[in-house]
Design a protein around this motif. Structure first.
Motif, mmCIF file in Angstrom:
data_model
loop_
_atom_site.group_PDB
_atom_site.id
_atom_site.type_symbol
_atom_site.label_atom_id
_atom_site.label_comp_id
_atom_site.label_asym_id
_atom_site.label_seq_id
_atom_site.Cartn_x
_atom_site.Cartn_y
_atom_site.Cartn_z
ATOM 1 N N TYR B 36 0.835 -1.186 0.000
ATOM 2 C CA TYR B 36 0.000 0.000 0.000
ATOM 3 C C TYR B 36 0.879 1.249 0.000
ATOM 4 O O TYR B 36 2.029 1.221 0.441
ATOM 5 C CB TYR B 36 -0.903 0.028 1.246
ATOM 6 C CG TYR B 36 -2.173 -0.777 1.095
ATOM 7 C CD1 TYR B 36 -2.148 -2.167 1.075
ATOM 8 C CD2 TYR B 36 -3.407 -0.135 0.963
ATOM 9 C CE1 TYR B 36 -3.314 -2.897 0.924
ATOM 10 C CE2 TYR B 36 -4.574 -0.862 0.823
ATOM 11 C CZ TYR B 36 -4.514 -2.236 0.793
ATOM 12 O OH TYR B 36 -5.679 -2.954 0.637
ATOM 13 N N GLN B 37 0.287 2.334 -0.469
ATOM 14 C CA GLN B 37 0.954 3.640 -0.532
ATOM 15 C C GLN B 37 0.099 4.635 0.236
ATOM 16 O O GLN B 37 -1.142 4.604 0.145
ATOM 17 C CB GLN B 37 1.057 4.058 -2.001
ATOM 18 C CG GLN B 37 1.573 5.450 -2.274
ATOM 19 C CD GLN B 37 1.334 5.807 -3.740
ATOM 20 O OE1 GLN B 37 0.199 5.785 -4.218
ATOM 21 N NE2 GLN B 37 2.394 6.131 -4.468
ATOM 22 N N ILE B 47 -1.607 -0.868 -3.885
ATOM 23 C CA ILE B 47 -0.747 -0.810 -5.061
ATOM 24 C C ILE B 47 -0.775 -2.131 -5.817
ATOM 25 O O ILE B 47 -1.060 -2.178 -7.016
ATOM 26 C CB ILE B 47 0.721 -0.512 -4.681
ATOM 27 C CG1 ILE B 47 0.854 0.811 -3.950
ATOM 28 C CG2 ILE B 47 1.585 -0.496 -5.945
ATOM 29 C CD1 ILE B 47 2.274 1.070 -3.451
ATOM 30 N N VAL B 59 1.226 0.417 -12.241
ATOM 31 C CA VAL B 59 1.895 1.266 -11.260
ATOM 32 C C VAL B 59 3.248 0.716 -10.838
ATOM 33 O O VAL B 59 4.218 1.459 -10.679
ATOM 34 C CB VAL B 59 1.011 1.431 -10.009
ATOM 35 C CG1 VAL B 59 1.729 2.235 -8.947
ATOM 36 C CG2 VAL B 59 -0.307 2.081 -10.381
ATOM 37 N N LEU B 75 9.319 0.384 -8.300
ATOM 38 C CA LEU B 75 8.637 1.538 -8.891
ATOM 39 C C LEU B 75 9.508 2.064 -10.026
ATOM 40 O O LEU B 75 10.606 2.568 -9.775
ATOM 41 C CB LEU B 75 8.417 2.625 -7.840
ATOM 42 C CG LEU B 75 7.677 2.206 -6.573
ATOM 43 C CD1 LEU B 75 7.701 3.342 -5.551
ATOM 44 C CD2 LEU B 75 6.242 1.826 -6.900
ATOM 45 N N ASP B 82 5.646 10.503 -6.243
ATOM 46 C CA ASP B 82 5.743 9.167 -5.632
ATOM 47 C C ASP B 82 6.254 9.247 -4.199
ATOM 48 O O ASP B 82 6.361 8.220 -3.518
ATOM 49 C CB ASP B 82 6.664 8.262 -6.457
ATOM 50 C CG ASP B 82 6.078 7.898 -7.807
ATOM 51 O OD1 ASP B 82 6.807 7.960 -8.814
ATOM 52 O OD2 ASP B 82 4.865 7.573 -7.852
ATOM 53 N N TYR B 86 5.316 3.694 2.026
ATOM 54 C CA TYR B 86 4.954 2.434 1.376
ATOM 55 C C TYR B 86 4.950 1.319 2.423
ATOM 56 O O TYR B 86 5.926 1.120 3.142
ATOM 57 C CB TYR B 86 5.938 2.116 0.250
ATOM 58 C CG TYR B 86 5.807 3.083 -0.898
ATOM 59 C CD1 TYR B 86 6.425 4.332 -0.841
ATOM 60 C CD2 TYR B 86 5.022 2.778 -2.006
ATOM 61 C CE1 TYR B 86 6.271 5.247 -1.875
ATOM 62 C CE2 TYR B 86 4.871 3.685 -3.047
ATOM 63 C CZ TYR B 86 5.495 4.917 -2.969
ATOM 64 O OH TYR B 86 5.337 5.821 -3.983
#
Lengths: 119, 110
Positions: B36-37, B47, B59, B75, B82, B86
């Protein structure tokens, strides 16, 4: 769908008062999570429901906290009486839990959160 | 539930590829890995999810070695947007309970 909707976005209350946070799930979702986030403790899971039934409430701090799902699309988190240490951002999230045990869905959708300040 | 360990912070520059590795040594056979972000003042956002080998979406990519004791979120060509925290999570198969750890604060600079 508008996503998970939380209200209010901000709440300032005095110590000892009752606070009610509200959450509307995404239509069709059957799981509901309440989280609390602070700088010191990070993102803590308070309670989660599947199909309106509380499955795990081990994260609920104490008896002052209670959560309900009066129907499949709505939930409340109540703090009574509130204390300054309850100040945090409270998030709710909803997801769809597949019925089959062979399926796993880890995608949950979070609301914008309620920033609670207890003075 | 498998405990996860990830770096507290990482720095990068725009245009670079960023790889964030998470350790989950006691992952169970039916556990899944998810990332997750979270941006400031927002709730976490999903994500990617994986069980083994490699998963890619629009993504990110998720690499999981055969022993599944770690995973790497990749990433490609990061930008300033960004910059976020995370989180790596391990979820029991068939379930959907999400327990967040401390996460990795990624900072992207020009």
């Amino acid at each position: 769908d508008a996503g998970v909707i939380q209200s209010p976005r901000h709440e300032v209350t005095e110590m000892g008062q009752e606070v009610t946070l509200r959450c509307k799930l995404i239509s069709g979702h059957n799981s509901l999570f309440w989280y609390r986030q602070t700088m010191m403790r990070g993102l803590e899971l308070l309670i989660y429901f599947n199909n309106n039934v509380p499955i795990d409430d081990s994260g609920m701090p104490e008896d002052r906290f209670s959560a309900k799902m009066p129907n499949a699309s709505f939930s409340t988190l109540k703090i009574q009486p509130s204390e300054p240490r309850d100040s945090a951002v409270y998030f709710c999230a909803s997801s769809f839990r597949p019925k089959g045990t062979g399926d796993t869905n880890t995608e949950a959708f979070f609301g914008q959160g309620t920033r609670l300040t207890v003075v | 539930l498998a405990k996860t360990t990830q770096p507290i912070s990482m720095d990068s520059y725009e245009g670079q590829e960023v790889n964030i590795t998470c350790s989950h040594n006691n992952i169970a056979t039916n556990d899944y890995i998810t990332w997750y972000q979270q941006f400031p003042s927002q709730g976490p956002r999903f994500i990617i999810q994986g069980y083994k080998t490699k998963v890619t979406n629009e993504v990110a990519s998720l690499f999981i070695p055969a022993d599944r004791k770690s995973s790497t979120l990749s990433l490609p060509r990061v930008s300033l947007s960004d910059t976020a925290v995370y989180y790596c999570l391990v979820v029991t198969g068939g379930g959907n309970k999400l327990t967040f750890g401390t996460g990795t604060q990624l900072k992207v600079e020009l």
